[in-house]
Design an enzyme around this catalytic site. Structure first.
Site, mmCIF file in Angstrom:
data_model
loop_
_atom_site.group_PDB
_atom_site.id
_atom_site.type_symbol
_atom_site.label_atom_id
_atom_site.label_comp_id
_atom_site.label_asym_id
_atom_site.label_seq_id
_atom_site.Cartn_x
_atom_site.Cartn_y
_atom_site.Cartn_z
ATOM 1 N N GLU A 122 -128.722 53.443 92.261
ATOM 2 C CA GLU A 122 -128.672 52.812 93.671
ATOM 3 C C GLU A 122 -127.789 51.443 93.845
ATOM 4 O O GLU A 122 -128.267 50.566 94.613
ATOM 5 C CB GLU A 122 -129.673 52.798 94.761
ATOM 6 C CG GLU A 122 -130.278 54.232 94.989
ATOM 7 C CD GLU A 122 -131.223 54.112 95.967
ATOM 8 O OE1 GLU A 122 -131.592 53.142 96.617
ATOM 9 O OE2 GLU A 122 -131.278 55.368 96.986
ATOM 10 N N GLU A 136 -132.843 62.295 94.439
ATOM 11 C CA GLU A 136 -134.228 61.888 94.918
ATOM 12 C C GLU A 136 -134.355 62.373 96.597
ATOM 13 O O GLU A 136 -133.561 62.241 97.253
ATOM 14 C CB GLU A 136 -134.263 60.349 95.098
ATOM 15 C CG GLU A 136 -134.223 59.596 93.823
ATOM 16 C CD GLU A 136 -134.229 58.166 94.090
ATOM 17 O OE1 GLU A 136 -134.841 57.561 95.496
ATOM 18 O OE2 GLU A 136 -133.913 57.298 93.203
HETATM 19 C C1 GLA Z 1 -134.612 54.726 96.232
HETATM 20 C C2 GLA Z 1 -134.699 54.343 95.168
HETATM 21 C C3 GLA Z 1 -136.078 54.683 94.398
HETATM 22 C C4 GLA Z 1 -137.397 54.549 95.660
HETATM 23 C C5 GLA Z 1 -137.009 55.335 96.708
HETATM 24 C C6 GLA Z 1 -137.967 55.210 97.997
HETATM 25 O O1 GLA Z 1 -134.135 56.015 96.936
HETATM 26 O O2 GLA Z 1 -133.851 54.753 94.317
HETATM 27 O O3 GLA Z 1 -136.358 53.891 93.426
HETATM 28 O O4 GLA Z 1 -137.301 53.141 96.004
HETATM 29 O O5 GLA Z 1 -135.715 54.757 97.293
HETATM 30 O O6 GLA Z 1 -137.706 56.099 99.080
#
Ligand code: GLA
Length: 681
Positions: free
Chosen positions: A153, A309
């Site tokens: 991210e 995710e």
């Molecule tokens: C993001 C991050 C993860 C985690 C999630 C929690 O997507 O990439 O490492 O922190 O949020 O929702």
């Protein structure tokens, strides 16, 4: 070039972030047993492992990772191996404070959390490259390796002195001369003229409104600076494993990266997605948000994409974090498959017991393997394993929604007609109005080839390049139907207002002589329209072009709806123009109609353009998407619905035959394949 099909190998990928460094080896053994039990095919390892892999500067500890990857390989579980560079160890910040980002105020953003790196710092880049190089050399040919996951991210903006130097060199590349920069930034205003490059700084905390083009360019630069970090790591891992695709996970509809430029550099486009389980079925933060992000990600990918995710149940970062009721995790996973995902993964595999995310759900929760969550995870793994027919297939859309990051960055700044204008909210309202009637939509860059689309909609693009404006003109002249939202085509790429306030090419297309004034509405204010509906957010004082103008390219607009209340009563609100001899049409919508009205307007535009919804007879609340030969149906209503079918189908999930209709309960999903003629339905 490697792609997602090299990772999937004919099966939908299913798994999640796996952080074994948080657990002792006994637990790893149990993890692998339960992953097998759940049908996990992919584990994303090492996302935040830098301090474990490099406990002190230059040291390496790969033993534990050798062990973990070996266990996963033995169990037949593929690995998405992450470079750990999103979270540098404390020693890097302590020894090299210049790697730490600074905010607009010049305040250091310290370690103790994550993502504390300055993308412009050569020291950060060097350390990131070294650990990436060693990781890639060691595991680039590992038999379990299916995919590289670079960083995590990306999005941290930095305003430090090193960033200032980097920003200047980026500006030199863009403008060549200081004179060109001064002109582009309009520095004659407020005595902002730059006499040397060294005077230029990032848009740091200032006394009042900062030069808008400086802010816009800094956002472009920040996206590019982060992208350089990605590309550098991508090239390192690719050199060691040319056949393994590389991705980095986007945040959903995220402002900090130019998603079109980034996607072009990735082998696999992946996204993290967290709709709110507490949202009502028709709320913009619920399944409509999922559909928007999925359509955008598919469009960025140009084909199948990866859900990197999602949450198995609750997250831990909303003010109130509601779990997903039984069936919702399955439904939202299958929604992603319907809209083109070939990988359904979660954050994270095993719920942490320590750290900031210990209340974030996971596939394997604190409650353990005999839990409702794990039961649902296991069931999903089994279902996804059966959906081999879908892998690699495409979703075809006849509608394109135009979206572009510079326009977002420019229109979201202060000093504009209305602070209540929220670009992503406008985009979401338009997308939702299309989604609710099962008009399948792609997103597209305004300069992209639009010829394959029956209908193109522009919810709101304040800034449009000359190439984009010519593209829209060509599209309509070529027979396309364009529906253009308010406050569009106002500025050029330097955020300079176009001659006449709105670009002339666009005005001619729309049959609008001029926009006299922007007339934004107060928050919560509604303006009545002549068709009985209401507009929100915005209105405009429009003057239509002279109908007597018979030059070839002059659009002649008819008023579809006029303002009925307020200071603009009687003036045009929604118009539709055609030019002599043209088959195409160009609509202009100078307000944000409430969703039912926008839905009706878009339905009419789609109908006349020949864009048809998937399953026109589907009841409200039923999402219908076609992917390849398969028809996905999802029930978003709290109550049961019955969906009529035109032909007999068989549900791949239940194995049931449906000759004429399908009944779906709460959170119900069907994945239908046409029943071959002659077989007994
Ligand atoms: C993001 C991050 C993860 C985690 C999630 C929690 O997507 O990439 O490492 O922190 O949020 O929702």
């Amino acid at each position: 070039m490697a792609g997602l099909n090299d990772a999937t190998r004919g099966r939908l990928l299913f798994g999640g972030d796996y952080n074994p460094e948080q657990w002792p080896p006994e637990v790893w053994q149990e993890d692998v047993r339960l992953m097998r039990d759940a049908g996990v095919t992919l584990a994303t390892v090492g996302v935040f492992s830098w301090a474990t892999l490099e406990p002190s500067p230059g040291a390496r500890d790969f033993g534990w990772l050798d062990d973990v990857l070996g266990r996963l390989d033995e169990a037949g579980i593929g690995v998405c191996l992450a470079t750990p560079t999103a979270s540098p160890p404390p020693w890097l910040g302590a020894r090299h404070p210049e790697t730490l980002p600074r905010d607009e105020h010049g305040t250091v953003v310290w370690y103790g959390s994550r993502n504390q790196f300055c993308a412009s710092s050569p020291v950060y880049r060097e350390h990131a490259a070294r650990i990436t190089e060693d990781l890639a050399r060691r595991y680039g040919r590992h038999p379990a390796l299916r995919l590289w996951h670079v960083n995590n991210e990306y999005g941290t903006a930095c305003y430090c002195d090193e960033t200032a130097r980097h920003f200047r060199s980026w500006l030199r590349d863009r403008y060549g001369t200081l004179q060109a920069l001064n002109e582009a930034w309009g520095t004659a205003f407020w005595s902002q003229r730059y006499g040397t490059w060294d005077e230029i700084i990032p848009p740091r905390r200032a006394q009042y409104l900062i030069n808008p083009t400086q802010v816009l360019d800094f956002r472009r630069f920040t996206s590019d600076a982060l992208l350089e970090c990605f590309v550098a790591e991508r090239d390192i891992v690719a050199a060691h494993s040319p056949d393994v695709p590389v991705t980095t996970n986007f945040m959903p509809l995220f402002a900090g990266q130019d998603g079109w430029r980034w996607a072009a550099e990735e082998d696999v486009v992946s996204v993290d997605l967290y709709p709110d389980p507490a949202a009502a079925h028709d709320d913009a933060t619920g399944p409509a948000h999922g559909a928007l992000v999925q359509d955008l990600t598919r469009s960025q990918a140009g084909g199948p994409w990866m859900l990197m995710e999602q949450a198995a149940s609750a997250v831990n970062w909303r003010p109130v974090n509601r779990p997903k009721p039984e069936g919702l995790m399955r439904q939202w996973s299958l929604q992603a498959v319907a809209r083109g995902a070939d990988a359904i993964c979660f954050f994270q595999w095993r719920q942490s017991r320590q750290g900031s995310e210990k209340f974030h759900s996971a596939m394997l929760p604190h409650a353990g393997e005999h839990s409702r969550t794990f039961d649902q995870v296991r069931a999903l793994g089994e279902e996804l394993a059966g959906l081999t027919d879908v892998v690699g297939t495409t979703v075809t859309a006849s509608v394109a929604v135009l979206h572009e990051w510079s326009a977002w960055w420019a229109s979201g700044q202060p000093g504009r007609p209305s602070a209540a204008l929220d670009y992503p909210a406008v985009l979401a309202t338009w997308h939702q109005a299309l989604w609710e009637q099962n008009l399948t939509t792609d997103f597209a860059h305004p300069e992209a080839d639009l010829t394959g689309y029956r209908l193109v909609v522009v919810p709101q693009l304040y800034l449009l390049s000359d190439a984009a404006l010519d593209n829209l003109t060509r599209y309509v002249r070529g027979g396309g139907t364009l529906v253009c939202g308010f406050f569009t085509g106002v500025a050029d790429v330097d955020d300079r207002i176009r001659e006449g306030g709105v670009d002339e090419r666009l005005r001619r297309l729309l049959g609008i002589a001029r926009v006299h004034e922007w007339w934004p509405l107060a928050e919560e204010e509604r303006v009545g329209l002549s068709d009985g509906s209401h507009g929100t957010v915005w209105s405009e004082d429009l003057e239509l072009a002279d109908a007597a103008d018979d030059s070839e390219d002059a659009g002649r607009a008819e008023v579809i709806a006029a303002y009925a209340t307020g200071p603009l009563a009687g003036r045009p609100a929604v118009t539709r123009a055609t030019a002599a001899g043209d088959v195409g049409a160009a609509w202009y919508v100078s307000t944000l109609p409430e969703r039912p009205a926008l839905r009706a307007l878009l339905a009419e535009a789609a109908r006349t353009a020949g864009a048809t919804p998937v399953l026109p007879d589907a009841p409200a609340g039923c999402e219908a998407v076609r992917r390849g030969e398969l028809l996905f149906l999802l029930n978003h209503l709290p109550e049961q619905i019955t969906v009529p079918l035109q032909d007999p189908h068989t549900d791949l999930l239940s194995g049931q035959a449906h000759p004429t209709e399908v009944t779906l309960g709460r959170h119900g999903v069907a994945v239908l394949t046409p029943t071959p003629k002659g077989s007994r339905a």
